[in-house]
Design an enzyme around this catalytic site. Structure first.
Site, short mmCIF file in Angstrom:
data_model
loop_
_atom_site.label_atom_id
_atom_site.label_comp_id
_atom_site.label_asym_id
_atom_site.label_seq_id
_atom_site.Cartn_x
_atom_site.Cartn_y
_atom_site.Cartn_z
CG ASP A 222 -2.25 -0.62 1.08
OD1 ASP A 222 -2.65 -0.79 -0.11
OD2 ASP A 222 -2.75 -1.25 1.95
CE LYS A 225 -4.70 2.05 1.40
NZ LYS A 225 -5.28 0.95 2.41
CG HIS A 250 -3.55 2.27 -3.16
ND1 HIS A 250 -4.94 2.04 -3.40
CD2 HIS A 250 -2.97 1.10 -2.58
CE1 HIS A 250 -4.94 0.85 -2.95
NE2 HIS A 250 -4.17 0.19 -2.71
P1 C2E Z 1 -10.84 -1.87 -1.69
O1 C2E Z 1 -12.31 -2.07 -1.57
O2 C2E Z 1 -10.18 -1.78 -3.20
O3 C2E Z 1 -10.26 -0.61 -0.76
C1 C2E Z 1 -8.95 -0.22 -0.80
C2 C2E Z 1 -8.60 0.95 0.13
O4 C2E Z 1 -9.55 1.93 -0.04
C3 C2E Z 1 -8.77 0.30 1.46
O5 C2E Z 1 -7.78 -0.44 2.04
C4 C2E Z 1 -9.24 1.73 2.19
O6 C2E Z 1 -8.08 2.34 2.31
C5 C2E Z 1 -9.94 2.52 1.16
N1 C2E Z 1 -11.39 2.35 1.52
C6 C2E Z 1 -12.20 1.46 0.80
N2 C2E Z 1 -13.40 1.69 1.44
C7 C2E Z 1 -13.59 2.77 2.10
C8 C2E Z 1 -14.48 3.67 2.83
O7 C2E Z 1 -15.68 3.11 2.75
N3 C2E Z 1 -13.98 4.55 3.55
C9 C2E Z 1 -12.71 4.99 3.56
N4 C2E Z 1 -12.36 5.93 4.36
N5 C2E Z 1 -11.85 4.23 3.15
C10 C2E Z 1 -12.09 3.14 2.14
P2 C2E Z 1 -7.88 -1.65 3.32
O8 C2E Z 1 -8.83 -0.80 4.25
O9 C2E Z 1 -6.67 -1.93 3.44
O10 C2E Z 1 -8.96 -2.67 2.51
C11 C2E Z 1 -8.27 -3.58 1.64
C12 C2E Z 1 -9.43 -4.47 0.98
O11 C2E Z 1 -10.02 -5.13 1.98
C13 C2E Z 1 -10.28 -3.36 0.46
O12 C2E Z 1 -10.23 -3.17 -0.84
C14 C2E Z 1 -11.52 -4.50 0.04
O13 C2E Z 1 -11.27 -5.53 -0.81
C15 C2E Z 1 -11.31 -5.53 1.54
N6 C2E Z 1 -12.35 -4.61 2.60
C16 C2E Z 1 -11.87 -3.83 3.52
N7 C2E Z 1 -13.16 -3.51 4.26
C17 C2E Z 1 -13.99 -4.29 3.63
C18 C2E Z 1 -15.45 -4.24 3.92
O14 C2E Z 1 -15.79 -3.79 4.74
N8 C2E Z 1 -16.16 -5.22 3.09
C19 C2E Z 1 -15.57 -5.87 2.05
N9 C2E Z 1 -16.70 -6.52 1.33
N10 C2E Z 1 -14.27 -5.67 1.90
C20 C2E Z 1 -13.47 -4.86 2.62
FE FE Z 2 -4.26 -1.65 -1.20
FE FE Z 3 -2.92 -2.85 3.51
#
Ligand code: C2E
Ligand code: FE
Ligand code: FE
Ligand code: SIN
Ligand code: SIN
Ligand code: SIN
Length: 367
Positions: A222, A225, A250
Site C-alpha cells: 500500500d 497510499k 494507490h
Molecule cells: P478496496 O475495497 O479496493 O479498498 C482499498 C482501500 O480503499 C482500503 O484499503 C481503504 O484504504 C480504502 N477504502 C475502501 N472503502 C472505504 C470506505 O468506505 N471509507 C474509507 N475511508 N476508505 C475506504 P484497506 O482498508 O486496506 O482494505 C483492503 C481491501 O479489503 C479492500 O479493498 C476490500 O477488498 C477489503 N475490505 C476492507 N473492508 C471491507 C468491507 O467492509 N467489506 C468488504 N466486502 N471488503 C472490505
Molecule cells: Fe491496497
Molecule cells: Fe494494507
C-alpha cells in the site's frame, strides 16, 4: 504526489545506495528532519561508560560533538525513556541556552525521542529542533518514533557485524510502516500480512527463496497510499465514487514509484503494489486483468490484505466476526480470489488465526 511521499522515495533510494553505517545513520537523520519538517535533527548516541552523548551527525554543527549524559533535553529522553516535546525551551529547566548563546542560533521548540535496543534500554536519542512552521505535534512524535525504531535495528545490526545488505532489508521493511502510519493502520498490519503471505506462497509451491522475497516485499503493497490525501484516506464513513477513484490510484502510484529500482525486493514490491487489487474474475483495478494474467504475487497479496482488513478495525469500519469473514472467502472463491489460494487459506485457517492472535492491534478506533 505530496511532499512526504516524494521524500520517502528519495530517501529509500539514498539508503539503498549507502554501504557505510555512518552514512546510513546520516541519511536516516536527514529523513527524520525532513519528515517532521524541522530545521535540524540530530542522532545522539549514548556512551554508558563515559556517560556522554556523542554524534557525528549534527546539522549546522561540526562533527563528533559530545554532551554530558545526564543534563539537557536529550538526557531527559534517556532518563525518562520517553518522547518529549519542549514547547518553550527558554522556560524549561532541562534546556541549556549556552549553545544558542555561543552560536547565535535561536531554539524555539525541541522534540526528543529515545532510540531503544531490544532490551528497551536507551542507546541514543533523536533530537529535532525548530519545527519550520508552528510547533511539533503528536504526529511528529509518531514519525520520529518510527524512524527511531528502525535506526535502532541498524545500530544494533552494525554492532553485531551484520551485513549491510541485511540491514537495508530491514529499512525497506520499516518503510512500509511509514505508509501504514499515514493510513493510520498499525505496524502489526504489515507484520500479519507478511506472515499470511509466507503461508500462502509456501503452500502454493514457491521456493523458500522466492517465498522470502515476496514476504520481504509485502509491506510495500500500500506504499502508494502515502500519495492519497488524508481527508479521503481517513474519512470515517463510506467513500463517494470520486473519492474511491482517487484511492484506486494507490496501485499505479506504488508501481510507478518502485518499478525502476534495480533491487529484487523493490521490483517485487512494485508488482505487488500494482496487482493486489485485481480480481480473479477481472472486476478488480487498476487494469481489470483476470485469472493467471494476475501475477501470483498479486493474487497472494489480495487474500492476505483483504483477510487482514476484514479482521481489523479501520477508520471506516469495525472488525468483522470471523464467521462472516469465512463466508466471504467461500463466496469470493473463483470471484475475487484465486480458487487454489482459497483452498490453501481454508487448509491453513488455524495458522492464519494464530497469527491474528499473536499480533493483536494495540489500539482501535472509536465507533
Ligand atoms: P478496496 O475495497 O479496493 O479498498 C482499498 C482501500 O480503499 C482500503 O484499503 C481503504 O484504504 C480504502 N477504502 C475502501 N472503502 C472505504 C470506505 O468506505 N471509507 C474509507 N475511508 N476508505 C475506504 P484497506 O482498508 O486496506 O482494505 C483492503 C481491501 O479489503 C479492500 O479493498 C476490500 O477488498 C477489503 N475490505 C476492507 N473492508 C471491507 C468491507 O467492509 N467489506 C468488504 N466486502 N471488503 C472490505
Ligand atoms: Fe491496497
Ligand atoms: Fe494494507
Ligand atoms: C507531512 O506531510 O509532512 C507528514 C505526513 C502526514 O502527516 O500526512
Ligand atoms: C514514549 O512516549 O516514548 C513511550 C511510549 C512508546 O514508546 O510507545
Ligand atoms: C510523551 O510521551 O512524552 C509524548 C506523547 C507521546 O509519546 O505520544
Amino acid at each position: 504526489m505530496d511532499k512526504a511521499t516524494k521524500l520517502i522515495f528519495e530517501y529509500i533510494t539514498k539508503i539503498e545506495k549507502e554501504k557505510n553505517i555512518d552514512n546510513v545513520l546520516q541519511v536516516l537523520s536527514e529523513m527524520a528532519r525532513d519528515l517532521v519538517e524541522s530545521d535540524r535533527c540530530t542522532l545522539w548516541l549514548y556512551n554508558e561508560e563515559k556517560n556522554i552523548f556523542w554524534t557525528k551527525i549534527a546539522h549546522g554543527l561540526q562533527k563528533d560533538v559530545e554532551l554530558p549524559g545526564d543534563t539537557g533535553t536529550i538526557s531527559l529522553a534517556r532518563v525518562e525513556n520517553k518522547a518529549f516535546i519542549i514547547h518553550d525551551p527558554y522556560n524549561n529547566p532541562h534546556f541549556n541556552p549556552d549553545v544558542d548563546e555561543a552560536t547565535g542560533y535561536k531554539t524555539k521548540n525541541i522534540m526528543v525521542v529515545p532510540i531503544r535496543n531490544i532490551h528497551n534500554e536507551v542507546i541514543g536519542v533523536y533530537q529535532a529542533v525548530n519545527k519550520l512552521l508552528g510547533d511539533f505535534t503528536v504526529y511528529d512524535i509518531k514519525f520520529l518514533k518510527l524512524v527511531s525504531g528502525y535506526s535502532s535495528e541498524i545500530i544494533e545490526s552494525a554492532l553485531l557485524y551484520k551485513e549491510i545488505e541485511e540491514t537495508q532489508k530491514e529499512v525497506i521493511f520499516r518503510m512500509g510502516d511509514i505508509a501504514e502510519a499515514k493510513s493510520k493502520e498499525t505496524g502489526n498490519h504489515i507484520k500479519r500480512v507478511a506472515e499470511y503471505t509466507r503461508i500462502l506462497c509456501k503452500n502454493y509451491g514457491l521456493s523458500i527463496n522466492e517465498t522470502e522475497l515476496v514476504v520481504m516485499a509485502s509491506p510495500m503493497h500500500d506504499i502508494g497510499k502515502i500519495a492519497i490525501p488524508d481527508d479521503i484516506l481517513h474519512k470515517p464513513g463510506k467513500l463517494t465514487t470520486d473519492e474511491f477513484d482517487v484511492i484506486k490510484t494507490h496501485t499505479t502510484i506504488g508501481w510507478e514509484l518502485l518499478k525502476f529500482s534495480k533491487r529484487k525486493i523493490l521490483k517485487t514490491s512494485s508488482i505487488i503494489a500494482y496487482e493486489h487489487h485485481e480480481k480473479w474474475n477481472g472486476r478488480g483495478y487498476p487494469r481489470g486483468i483476470a485469472g493467471t494474467d494476475i501475477h501470483i504475487y498479486g493474487r497472494v497479496l489480495a487474500i492476505a490484505d483483504v483477510f487482514d482488513a476484514l479482521i481489523s478495525d479501520r477508520c471506516y469500519k469495525k472488525a468483522w466476526p470471523i464467521e462472516k469473514v469465512i463466508s466471504l472467502f467461500k463466496e469470493e472463491k473463483g470471484q475475487h480470489f484465486d480458487p487454489d489460494l482459497v483452498d490453501i487459506f481454508f487448509d491453513r485457517l488455524d495458522d492464519f488465526l494464530e497469527i491474528k492472535n499473536k499480533y493483536l492491534d494495540e489500539f482501535t478506533y472509536a465507533h
